[in-house]
Design a protein around this motif. Structure first.
Motif, PDB file in Angstrom:
ATOM      1  N   ARG A   1       0.838  -1.204   0.000  1.00 40.31           N
ATOM      2  CA  ARG A   1       0.000   0.000   0.000  1.00 40.31           C
ATOM      3  C   ARG A   1       0.877   1.260   0.000  1.00 40.31           C
ATOM      4  NH1 ARG A   1      -2.050   2.874   4.234  1.00 40.31           N
ATOM      5  NH2 ARG A   1      -1.354   1.310   5.724  1.00 40.31           N
ATOM      6  N   GLN A   2       1.974   1.231   0.754  1.00 41.10           N
ATOM      7  CA  GLN A   2       2.875   2.387   0.826  1.00 41.10           C
ATOM      8  C   GLN A   2       3.580   2.615  -0.513  1.00 41.10           C
ATOM      9  OE1 GLN A   2       2.908  -0.161   2.989  1.00 41.10           O
ATOM     10  NE2 GLN A   2       2.596   0.641   5.045  1.00 41.10           N
ATOM     11  N   GLU A   3       3.952   1.539  -1.194  1.00 39.28           N
ATOM     12  CA  GLU A   3       4.605   1.679  -2.500  1.00 39.28           C
ATOM     13  C   GLU A   3       3.633   2.233  -3.532  1.00 39.28           C
ATOM     14  OE1 GLU A   3       7.968  -1.839  -2.422  1.00 39.28           O
ATOM     15  OE2 GLU A   3       5.872  -2.388  -2.756  1.00 39.28           O
ATOM     16  N   VAL A   4       2.384   1.779  -3.492  1.00 38.90           N
ATOM     17  CA  VAL A   4       1.373   2.308  -4.412  1.00 38.90           C
ATOM     18  C   VAL A   4       1.168   3.792  -4.149  1.00 38.90           C
ATOM     19  CG1 VAL A   4      -1.078   2.202  -5.025  1.00 38.90           C
ATOM     20  CG2 VAL A   4       0.226   0.085  -4.742  1.00 38.90           C
ATOM     21  N   ARG A   5       1.083   4.171  -2.868  1.00 39.61           N
ATOM     22  CA  ARG A   5       0.897   5.583  -2.512  1.00 39.61           C
ATOM     23  C   ARG A   5       2.094   6.415  -2.969  1.00 39.61           C
ATOM     24  NH1 ARG A   5      -0.313   6.181   3.505  1.00 39.61           N
ATOM     25  NH2 ARG A   5       1.832   5.468   3.584  1.00 39.61           N
ATOM     26  N   LEU A   6       3.300   5.898  -2.790  1.00 37.17           N
ATOM     27  CA  LEU A   6       4.499   6.599  -3.249  1.00 37.17           C
ATOM     28  C   LEU A   6       4.475   6.778  -4.764  1.00 37.17           C
ATOM     29  CD1 LEU A   6       7.303   7.807  -2.589  1.00 37.17           C
ATOM     30  CD2 LEU A   6       8.232   5.512  -2.930  1.00 37.17           C
ATOM     31  N   GLY A   7       4.078   5.730  -5.493  1.00 35.65           N
ATOM     32  CA  GLY A   7       4.004   5.827  -6.950  1.00 35.65           C
ATOM     33  C   GLY A   7       2.996   6.859  -7.414  1.00 35.65           C
ATOM     34  N   ARG A   8       1.835   6.890  -6.778  1.00 42.53           N
ATOM     35  CA  ARG A   8       0.813   7.888  -7.156  1.00 42.53           C
ATOM     36  C   ARG A   8       1.268   9.301  -6.833  1.00 42.53           C
ATOM     37  NH1 ARG A   8      -4.268   4.368  -5.012  1.00 42.53           N
ATOM     38  NH2 ARG A   8      -4.388   2.997  -6.817  1.00 42.53           N
ATOM     39  N   PHE A   9       1.887   9.465  -5.667  1.00 38.52           N
ATOM     40  CA  PHE A   9       2.398  10.784  -5.294  1.00 38.52           C
ATOM     41  C   PHE A   9       3.480  11.237  -6.278  1.00 38.52           C
ATOM     42  CE2 PHE A   9       5.493  13.377  -2.927  1.00 38.52           C
ATOM     43  CZ  PHE A   9       4.680  14.460  -2.607  1.00 38.52           C
ATOM     44  N   ALA A  10       4.358  10.311  -6.661  1.00 37.67           N
ATOM     45  CA  ALA A  10       5.416  10.651  -7.617  1.00 37.67           C
ATOM     46  C   ALA A  10       4.819  11.025  -8.967  1.00 37.67           C
ATOM     47  CB  ALA A  10       6.394   9.488  -7.764  1.00 37.67           C
ATOM     48  N   ALA A  11       3.754  10.349  -9.381  1.00 37.94           N
ATOM     49  CA  ALA A  11       3.098  10.695 -10.647  1.00 37.94           C
ATOM     50  C   ALA A  11       2.497  12.095 -10.580  1.00 37.94           C
ATOM     51  CB  ALA A  11       2.021   9.665 -10.976  1.00 37.94           C
ATOM     52  N   CYS A  12       1.856  12.420  -9.456  1.00 36.90           N
ATOM     53  CA  CYS A  12       1.296  13.773  -9.292  1.00 36.90           C
ATOM     54  C   CYS A  12       2.402  14.827  -9.295  1.00 36.90           C
ATOM     55  CB  CYS A  12       0.488  13.862  -7.995  1.00 36.90           C
ATOM     56  SG  CYS A  12      -1.047  12.946  -8.036  1.00 36.90           S
TER      57      CYS A  12
ATOM     58  N   SER B   1      14.401  17.944 -14.585  1.00 33.57           N
ATOM     59  CA  SER B   1      15.072  16.808 -13.936  1.00 33.57           C
ATOM     60  C   SER B   1      14.190  16.190 -12.860  1.00 33.57           C
ATOM     61  CB  SER B   1      16.390  17.256 -13.304  1.00 33.57           C
ATOM     62  OG  SER B   1      17.267  17.726 -14.286  1.00 33.57           O
ATOM     63  N   ILE B   2      13.563  17.030 -12.056  1.00 30.39           N
ATOM     64  CA  ILE B   2      12.679  16.533 -11.004  1.00 30.39           C
ATOM     65  C   ILE B   2      11.473  15.831 -11.609  1.00 30.39           C
ATOM     66  CG2 ILE B   2      11.105  17.257  -9.166  1.00 30.39           C
ATOM     67  CD1 ILE B   2      13.168  19.353  -8.368  1.00 30.39           C
ATOM     68  N   CYS B   3      10.933  16.381 -12.682  1.00 32.96           N
ATOM     69  CA  CYS B   3       9.789  15.780 -13.374  1.00 32.96           C
ATOM     70  C   CYS B   3      10.133  14.370 -13.854  1.00 32.96           C
ATOM     71  CB  CYS B   3       9.369  16.667 -14.548  1.00 32.96           C
ATOM     72  SG  CYS B   3       8.088  15.967 -15.597  1.00 32.96           S
ATOM     73  N   VAL B   4      11.291  14.211 -14.466  1.00 33.99           N
ATOM     74  CA  VAL B   4      11.701  12.896 -14.985  1.00 33.99           C
ATOM     75  C   VAL B   4      11.968  11.918 -13.833  1.00 33.99           C
ATOM     76  CG1 VAL B   4      13.526  11.683 -16.239  1.00 33.99           C
ATOM     77  CG2 VAL B   4      12.557  13.785 -17.168  1.00 33.99           C
ATOM     78  N   ALA B   5      12.639  12.373 -12.779  1.00 37.94           N
ATOM     79  CA  ALA B   5      12.917  11.487 -11.635  1.00 37.94           C
ATOM     80  C   ALA B   5      11.612  11.000 -11.002  1.00 37.94           C
ATOM     81  CB  ALA B   5      13.776  12.212 -10.601  1.00 37.94           C
ATOM     82  N   CYS B   6      10.653  11.898 -10.852  1.00 38.83           N
ATOM     83  CA  CYS B   6       9.362  11.497 -10.283  1.00 38.83           C
ATOM     84  C   CYS B   6       8.621  10.543 -11.218  1.00 38.83           C
ATOM     85  CB  CYS B   6       8.501  12.728  -9.996  1.00 38.83           C
ATOM     86  SG  CYS B   6       9.069  13.695  -8.585  1.00 38.83           S
TER      87      CYS B   6
ATOM     88  N   ALA C   1       9.501  13.349   1.785  1.00 42.81           N
ATOM     89  CA  ALA C   1      10.396  12.569   2.646  1.00 42.81           C
ATOM     90  C   ALA C   1       9.608  11.560   3.474  1.00 42.81           C
ATOM     91  CB  ALA C   1      11.202  13.497   3.549  1.00 42.81           C
ATOM     92  N   SER C   2       8.460  11.974   3.968  1.00 39.86           N
ATOM     93  CA  SER C   2       7.628  11.073   4.756  1.00 39.86           C
ATOM     94  C   SER C   2       7.164   9.877   3.918  1.00 39.86           C
ATOM     95  CB  SER C   2       6.427  11.837   5.308  1.00 39.86           C
ATOM     96  OG  SER C   2       5.522  10.965   5.907  1.00 39.86           O
ATOM     97  N   LEU C   3       6.683  10.142   2.712  1.00 42.21           N
ATOM     98  CA  LEU C   3       6.233   9.054   1.835  1.00 42.21           C
ATOM     99  C   LEU C   3       7.400   8.169   1.407  1.00 42.21           C
ATOM    100  CD1 LEU C   3       3.591  10.916  -0.327  1.00 42.21           C
ATOM    101  CD2 LEU C   3       3.173   9.189   1.425  1.00 42.21           C
ATOM    102  N   PHE C   4       8.550   8.777   1.156  1.00 44.89           N
ATOM    103  CA  PHE C   4       9.743   8.024   0.778  1.00 44.89           C
ATOM    104  C   PHE C   4      10.130   7.046   1.887  1.00 44.89           C
ATOM    105  CE2 PHE C   4      14.385   7.547   0.804  1.00 44.89           C
ATOM    106  CZ  PHE C   4      14.607   7.065  -0.472  1.00 44.89           C
TER     107      PHE C   4
END
Length: 175
Positions: free
Chosen positions: A8-19, A67-72, A135-138
């Motif tokens: 669940r945490q990895e899915v949340r991290l992925g969605r946050f990174a996409a946003c 750069s940040i856009c691509v990393a996310c 950082a918290s989500l990471f």
């Protein structure tokens, strides 16, 4: 054996990174094509003088946002395997927030809250909470793949090794 599903945490991290990827991409394009409007919005109405110095920092800022856009985007696609790609994002957010706060503390004139310095404070006011959330989500997402983890797949079966061939030099046969 298939790979385990994302937590669940990895899915949340992925969605946050996409946003975040979409946000930084849109803001980078806005900063690239409409720098005066972006500064006015961040500075709550302050006017921008687009001098060569401002254009220099605009170019660097757009590069950082790209750069940040691509990393996310990388993390959004594979949050378990590419979670570490958020480290430069965290560093950029913390650095820009810290530099904005130091610039206001050390260089802003009296009454800066009613001038273009509001845009510099906006970098801190938006960037630092975004850093804290990132950082918290990471840190809440599982750390991903480690060499100490048990394998999630069995190794492929190797074909039987062929019978060795004996090579000789010259015309004589050896027993």
């Amino acid at each position: 054996m298939p790979l385990p599903e994302l937590s669940r945490q990895e899915v949340r991290l992925g969605r946050f990174a996409a946003c975040c990827s979409a946000l930084y991409g849109a803001l980078g394009l806005s900063f690239a094509f409409f720098p005066g409007w972006t500064f006015r919005a961040a500075g709550l109405g302050a006017r921008a003088e687009l001098t060569a110095e401002v254009r220099f920092w605009q170019v660097l800022g757009v590069g950082m946002m790209a750069s940040i856009c691509v990393a996310c985007a990388l993390v959004a696609h594979s949050p378990r395997e590419r979670r570490a790609a958020l480290l430069p994002v965290l560093a950029a957010q913390l650095a820009s927030s810290t530099v904005a706060l130091v610039a206001i503390g050390g260089s802003a004139p009296g009454g800066w809250a009613h001038s273009g310095w509001r845009a510099v404070f906006t970098v801190f006011a938006i960037g630092f909470p975004l850093f804290a959330l990132s950082a918290s989500l990471f840190h809440s997402a599982p750390p991903g793949v480690h060499l100490s983890s048990a394998p999630t797949q069995s190794p492929p079966e190797l074909p039987a090794s062929p019978k060795p061939v004996r090579l000789t030099a010259g015309g004589s046969k050896q027993p």
